[in-house]
Motif scaffolding. Structure first.
Motif, PDB file in Angstrom:
ATOM      1  N   HIS A 158       0.379  -0.906  -0.185  1.00 12.38           N
ATOM      2  CA  HIS A 158       0.123  -0.389  -0.165  1.00 12.38           C
ATOM      3  C   HIS A 158       0.347   1.507  -0.338  1.00 12.38           C
ATOM      4  CE1 HIS A 158      -4.007   2.181   0.885  1.00 12.38           C
ATOM      5  NE2 HIS A 158      -3.347   2.931   1.267  1.00 12.38           N
ATOM      6  N   ALA A 159       0.581   2.339  -0.979  1.00 12.90           N
ATOM      7  CA  ALA A 159       1.739   3.226  -1.715  1.00 12.90           C
ATOM      8  C   ALA A 159       3.148   3.043  -0.713  1.00 12.90           C
ATOM      9  CB  ALA A 159       1.346   4.517  -0.533  1.00 12.90           C
ATOM     10  N   ASP A 160       3.381   1.918  -2.107  1.00 14.26           N
ATOM     11  CA  ASP A 160       4.846   1.028  -1.425  1.00 14.26           C
ATOM     12  C   ASP A 160       5.587   1.687  -2.525  1.00 14.26           C
ATOM     13  OD1 ASP A 160       3.236  -0.060  -3.296  1.00 14.26           O
ATOM     14  OD2 ASP A 160       3.901  -1.798  -2.755  1.00 14.26           O
ATOM     15  N   GLU A 161       6.778   0.855  -3.017  1.00 10.55           N
ATOM     16  CA  GLU A 161       7.883   1.246  -3.821  1.00 10.55           C
ATOM     17  C   GLU A 161       6.911   0.635  -5.482  1.00 10.55           C
ATOM     18  OE1 GLU A 161      11.731  -1.165  -6.457  1.00 10.55           O
ATOM     19  OE2 GLU A 161      10.646  -1.319  -4.192  1.00 10.55           O
ATOM     20  N   MET A 162       6.055  -0.169  -5.511  1.00 13.56           N
ATOM     21  CA  MET A 162       5.508  -0.389  -6.739  1.00 13.56           C
ATOM     22  C   MET A 162       3.959   0.168  -7.085  1.00 13.56           C
ATOM     23  SD  MET A 162       2.588  -3.646  -6.877  1.00 13.56           S
ATOM     24  CE  MET A 162       1.405  -2.621  -6.545  1.00 13.56           C
ATOM     25  N   GLU A 163       3.865   0.813  -5.900  1.00  6.69           N
ATOM     26  CA  GLU A 163       2.372   2.042  -6.482  1.00  6.69           C
ATOM     27  C   GLU A 163       2.983   3.451  -6.462  1.00  6.69           C
ATOM     28  OE1 GLU A 163      -2.147   1.309  -5.153  1.00  6.69           O
ATOM     29  OE2 GLU A 163      -0.551   1.914  -3.008  1.00  6.69           O
ATOM     30  N   THR A 164       4.157   3.620  -5.833  1.00  2.50           N
ATOM     31  CA  THR A 164       4.417   5.048  -6.025  1.00  2.50           C
ATOM     32  C   THR A 164       5.399   4.996  -7.748  1.00  2.50           C
ATOM     33  OG1 THR A 164       5.301   5.523  -4.158  1.00  2.50           O
ATOM     34  CG2 THR A 164       5.986   6.352  -5.612  1.00  2.50           C
ATOM     35  N   SER A 165       5.871   3.320  -7.798  1.00  6.53           N
ATOM     36  CA  SER A 165       6.439   3.986  -8.875  1.00  6.53           C
ATOM     37  C   SER A 165       5.319   4.126 -10.186  1.00  6.53           C
ATOM     38  CB  SER A 165       7.180   2.660  -9.439  1.00  6.53           C
ATOM     39  OG  SER A 165       8.267   2.249  -8.285  1.00  6.53           O
ATOM     40  N   LEU A 166       4.210   3.393  -9.784  1.00  5.90           N
ATOM     41  CA  LEU A 166       3.530   3.456 -11.163  1.00  5.90           C
ATOM     42  C   LEU A 166       2.781   4.514 -11.211  1.00  5.90           C
ATOM     43  CD1 LEU A 166       0.958  -0.186 -10.619  1.00  5.90           C
ATOM     44  CD2 LEU A 166       2.434   0.910 -12.465  1.00  5.90           C
ATOM     45  N   MET A 167       2.760   5.245 -10.249  1.00  6.20           N
ATOM     46  CA  MET A 167       2.038   6.783 -10.302  1.00  6.20           C
ATOM     47  C   MET A 167       3.100   7.750 -10.322  1.00  6.20           C
ATOM     48  SD  MET A 167      -1.258   6.740  -9.281  1.00  6.20           S
ATOM     49  CE  MET A 167      -1.975   8.129  -9.031  1.00  6.20           C
ATOM     50  N   LEU A 168       4.121   7.396 -10.142  1.00 10.36           N
ATOM     51  CA  LEU A 168       5.270   8.272 -10.833  1.00 10.36           C
ATOM     52  C   LEU A 168       5.298   8.314 -12.321  1.00 10.36           C
ATOM     53  CD1 LEU A 168       8.193   8.030  -8.399  1.00 10.36           C
ATOM     54  CD2 LEU A 168       6.798   9.729  -9.442  1.00 10.36           C
ATOM     55  N   HIS A 169       4.942   7.025 -13.388  1.00 13.44           N
ATOM     56  CA  HIS A 169       4.671   6.568 -14.844  1.00 13.44           C
ATOM     57  C   HIS A 169       3.105   7.123 -14.575  1.00 13.44           C
ATOM     58  CE1 HIS A 169       4.091   5.074 -18.256  1.00 13.44           C
ATOM     59  NE2 HIS A 169       3.035   4.396 -17.955  1.00 13.44           N
ATOM     60  N   LEU A 170       2.530   7.200 -14.642  1.00 10.87           N
ATOM     61  CA  LEU A 170       0.834   7.394 -14.686  1.00 10.87           C
ATOM     62  C   LEU A 170       0.651   8.502 -14.233  1.00 10.87           C
ATOM     63  CD1 LEU A 170      -1.121   4.103 -13.773  1.00 10.87           C
ATOM     64  CD2 LEU A 170      -0.242   5.026 -16.343  1.00 10.87           C
ATOM     65  N   ARG A 171       0.643   9.536 -12.899  1.00 16.08           N
ATOM     66  CA  ARG A 171       0.166  11.102 -12.988  1.00 16.08           C
ATOM     67  C   ARG A 171       1.338  11.082 -12.639  1.00 16.08           C
ATOM     68  NH1 ARG A 171      -5.109  12.822 -13.206  1.00 16.08           N
ATOM     69  NH2 ARG A 171      -3.973  14.661 -13.048  1.00 16.08           N
ATOM     70  N   GLU A 210       2.251   4.399  10.662  1.00  9.37           N
ATOM     71  CA  GLU A 210       1.980   5.157  11.304  1.00  9.37           C
ATOM     72  C   GLU A 210       1.495   7.357  10.182  1.00  9.37           C
ATOM     73  OE1 GLU A 210       5.123   6.695  13.275  1.00  9.37           O
ATOM     74  OE2 GLU A 210       4.594   5.518  15.179  1.00  9.37           O
ATOM     75  N   ASP A 211       1.599   5.829   8.460  1.00 11.32           N
ATOM     76  CA  ASP A 211       1.639   6.803   7.454  1.00 11.32           C
ATOM     77  C   ASP A 211       0.824   6.812   6.284  1.00 11.32           C
ATOM     78  OD1 ASP A 211       3.071   5.124   6.595  1.00 11.32           O
ATOM     79  OD2 ASP A 211       4.690   6.376   7.008  1.00 11.32           O
ATOM     80  N   THR A 212      -0.351   5.489   6.852  1.00 10.70           N
ATOM     81  CA  THR A 212      -1.042   5.046   6.406  1.00 10.70           C
ATOM     82  C   THR A 212      -0.578   3.694   4.979  1.00 10.70           C
ATOM     83  OG1 THR A 212      -1.568   6.632   4.276  1.00 10.70           O
ATOM     84  CG2 THR A 212      -3.052   6.779   6.678  1.00 10.70           C
ATOM     85  N   GLY A 213       0.981   3.911   4.777  1.00  6.29           N
ATOM     86  CA  GLY A 213       1.388   3.285   4.110  1.00  6.29           C
ATOM     87  C   GLY A 213       2.380   2.194   4.706  1.00  6.29           C
ATOM     88  N   ILE A 214       1.839   1.072   3.717  1.00  3.17           N
ATOM     89  CA  ILE A 214       2.543  -0.250   4.171  1.00  3.17           C
ATOM     90  C   ILE A 214       4.044  -1.059   2.901  1.00  3.17           C
ATOM     91  CG2 ILE A 214       2.057  -2.561   4.604  1.00  3.17           C
ATOM     92  CD1 ILE A 214       1.267  -1.330   7.002  1.00  3.17           C
ATOM     93  N   GLY A 215       4.856  -0.342   3.325  1.00  4.48           N
ATOM     94  CA  GLY A 215       6.003  -0.633   2.716  1.00  4.48           C
ATOM     95  C   GLY A 215       6.679   0.789   2.237  1.00  4.48           C
ATOM     96  N   ASN A 216       7.740   0.287   2.037  1.00 10.12           N
ATOM     97  CA  ASN A 216       8.819   1.765   1.698  1.00 10.12           C
ATOM     98  C   ASN A 216       8.328   2.383   0.575  1.00 10.12           C
ATOM     99  OD1 ASN A 216      11.086   3.868   1.694  1.00 10.12           O
ATOM    100  ND2 ASN A 216      12.571   2.139   2.610  1.00 10.12           N
TER     101      ASN A 216
END
Length: 254
Positions: A158-171, A210-216
């Motif tokens: 959740h909001a981890d490396e995968m999702e952040t990378s996807l959003m850096l590509h998409l939006r 603490e930040d709603t994320g699961i994964g760095n």
């Protein structure tokens, strides 16, 4: 106008093209650490559905992508500001109504494309499937289609490396600087069976993160997101194409 996107199509095109399979993307609206937008799951699943639908259409599949459902099951996050929760019973009612429409119009294949970890459609599709036995129901979650370890270094969901990378590509315009992101550290359950993975209990988000994320997310890059997006889209396009072309009565091997 893209003829495989229902929201962009007109009645003339819909009548002419006669879809063989409908794809229903289903996301969520929820907090994603300090650096990603609440609609992260929706941006991702809509992009996957659109790209896979395009590839399947080009493969000759008569596929129609339905509008995304932007709210998911967030019962573990009811105390997180403006995480919009749908109960599973509400999802069941929505699915039942959509299945009725498809059944009435002779579209007997539905792929439920999930973009949110809190959504779990198997039990719901068992019930809807019993009501509409003519329809072939298939569901998959985009994050289960390929081995993510081939693309990313850090684990998480959740909001981890995968999702952040996807959003850096998409939006990328909606991604705040990674220096603003929390570490995504997850507090583990004290219960042995849950820690070992053979028992389950819903995570209470304010207790585990603490930040709603699961994964760095710190190692996320646009390049990783693009490679992952392309691999998943190709896999999903194959599913769309195969389901569109299969004879429902002959869908099992001898």
């Amino acid at each position: 106008m893209r003829p495989y996107i229902l929201a962009e199509s007109n009645w003339s095109e819909v009548k002419k093209n006669k879809a063989e399979v409908a794809v229903l993307p289903w996301g969520a609206t929820e907090a994603h650490n300090y650096h990603l937008p609440y609609a992260t799951d929706n941006f991702q699943i809509e992009a996957f559905a659109t790209e896979a639908g395009k590839q399947a259409w080009e493969n000759g599949a008569k596929v129609i992508i339905l509008p995304n459902i932007p709210f998911g099951v967030n019962t573990g996050q009811t105390d997180i500001d403006l995480c919009i929760n749908l109960y599973p019973s509400t999802q069941l009612a929505i699915l039942n109504d959509i299945a009725e429409v498809l059944n009435n119009h002779g579209i007997y294949k539905l792929i439920l494309l999930n973009g949110h970890g809190g959504n779990n459609f198997k039990a719901l599709l068992r019930e809807v499937g019993a009501r509409f036995p003519k329809i072939l129901f298939v569901t998959t979650s985009f994050f289960q289609t390929v081995d993510r370890n081939q693309f990313f270094e850090e684990s998480g969901d959740h909001a981890d490396e995968m999702e952040t990378s996807l959003m850096l590509h998409l939006r990328p315009d909606l991604v705040s600087g990674l220096e603003k992101a929390g570490s995504g550290e997850e507090k583990k359950s004290r219960i042995t069976g849950i820690k070992e993975g053979w028992a389950w209990s819903e995570r209470k988000w304010n207790m585990v993160s603490e930040d709603t994320g699961i994964g760095n997310p710190k190692k996320a890059t646009k390049e990783k997101g693009e490679k992952f997006f392309n691999a998943v889209s190709e896999k999903l396009a194959g599913l769309f194409t195969e389901v569109a072309g299969i004879d429902i009565q002959q869908r099992y091997e001898e």
